[in-house]
Design a protein around this motif. Structure first.
Motif, PDB file in Angstrom:
ATOM      1  N   PHE A 182       0.833  -1.198   0.000  1.00 19.29           N
ATOM      2  CA  PHE A 182       0.000   0.000   0.000  1.00 19.29           C
ATOM      3  C   PHE A 182       0.874   1.257   0.000  1.00 19.29           C
ATOM      4  O   PHE A 182       1.923   1.307   0.654  1.00 19.29           O
ATOM      5  N   VAL A 212      -1.743  -4.464  -3.873  1.00 19.47           N
ATOM      6  CA  VAL A 212      -1.781  -3.672  -5.103  1.00 19.47           C
ATOM      7  C   VAL A 212      -1.216  -4.564  -6.210  1.00 19.47           C
ATOM      8  O   VAL A 212      -0.209  -5.237  -6.000  1.00 19.47           O
ATOM      9  N   PRO A 213      -1.855  -4.689  -7.359  1.00 22.39           N
ATOM     10  CA  PRO A 213      -2.924  -3.857  -7.925  1.00 22.39           C
ATOM     11  C   PRO A 213      -4.318  -4.472  -7.802  1.00 22.39           C
ATOM     12  O   PRO A 213      -5.196  -4.179  -8.611  1.00 22.39           O
ATOM     13  N   ARG A 215      -6.329  -4.456  -4.923  1.00 23.77           N
ATOM     14  CA  ARG A 215      -7.055  -3.991  -3.738  1.00 23.77           C
ATOM     15  C   ARG A 215      -8.549  -3.932  -4.016  1.00 23.77           C
ATOM     16  O   ARG A 215      -8.984  -3.505  -5.085  1.00 23.77           O
TER      17      ARG A 215
END
Length: 261
Positions: A182, A212-213, A215
């Motif tokens: 994050f 990520v990516p 989330r």
């Protein structure tokens, strides 16, 4: 790629009905072993059934602080014979203390935590620790039990560098989840760079905390690749190198992962 997801919850309602597909996607991403974490009396039973379904699936058994209200000596003692005899049970956990979400009274959490610490010592298995806003309380107990030979990991570590140093001083491992990817986790990035090569683990904590990516999406063991790539970049390593390092550490701590089953 040689990846090991040291902490996921395939016992959860979001994942338990799609086990074959989840495991196949994990294998396709280079995941060689998965540790499925039980956290209450119901999932302790389910995890024992699930490990029978795949050669890459292992489990730990425990009652987490959120569910400590369900703790009883009778329930805890059901873990002991399984931990002693089933080689696919590789640890005791998830156990610990949490004062952020007091879904169980703190005195009940402490009672539960301390009982499972003793079970881990008695069975010679490592512990998987949940710690949130309870560093002093958790660390004091770990320090006492580590002097008796207890080993383990602080899972989904999000603490400070000083807290990390406390656990490392007791020869504990630190495991990083998708939180480390994050953008607002700059302090955690520094911790992930600091932890010695021989004490770092990675995990998904799925179905939670997608990196990520991804989330906002349901997490699963295949997604550990993203966390591996992110930490590798932090540490100036190739992802394949970090995967090998963390896989070896996983097998050193959860020593039953090395044994044929």
């Amino acid at each position: 790629m040689h990846l090991i997801d040291t902490h996921c919850h395939l016992v959860s309602d979001k994942l338990k009905n799609n086990l074959p597909e989840i495991i196949e996607r994990a294998k396709a991403c280079g995941v060689k072993k998965i540790i499925n974490i039980a956290y209450n009396p119901q999932t302790i039973i389910l995890a024992q059934e699930q490990v029978k379904t795949s050669d890459i699936l292992y489990a730990t058994l425990g009652i987490q602080p959120h569910d400590a209200k369900e703790f009883s000596i009778e329930e805890a003692e059901k873990v002991r014979p399984v931990a002693l005899t089933n080689k696919k049970i590789v640890g005791i956990g998830e156990i610990g203390l949490d004062s952020h979400y007091t879904l169980s009274p703190i005195d009940k959490q402490i009672e539960c935590f301390e009982y499972f610490l003793q079970i881990a010592l008695d069975t010679n298995l490592p512990i998987v620790v949940h710690m949130r806003e309870t560093h002093n309380e958790v660390y004091s107990r770990i320090k006492k039990y580590s002097q008796k030979g207890l080993k383990g990991v602080i899972h989904c570590f999000t603490g400070t560098l000083e807290q990390a140093k406390d656990y490392l001083s007791e020869n504990f491992y630190l495991s990083f989840s998708g939180i480390v990817t994050f953008k607002n986790a700059s302090e955690l990035h520094e911790v992930a760079k600091y932890v010695p090569h021989d004490k770092i683990l990675i995990e998904t904590d799925s179905p939670y905390l997608s990196p990520v990516p991804l989330r906002g999406k349901t997490n699963e063991p295949a997604h550990i690749l993203h966390t591996c790539e992110f930490i590798a970049k932090l540490r100036n390593l190739k992802p394949e190198e970090l995967a090998e390092i963390t896989a070896k550490n996983s097998e050193d701590l959860f020593y039953r992962l090395r044994s044929p089953v």
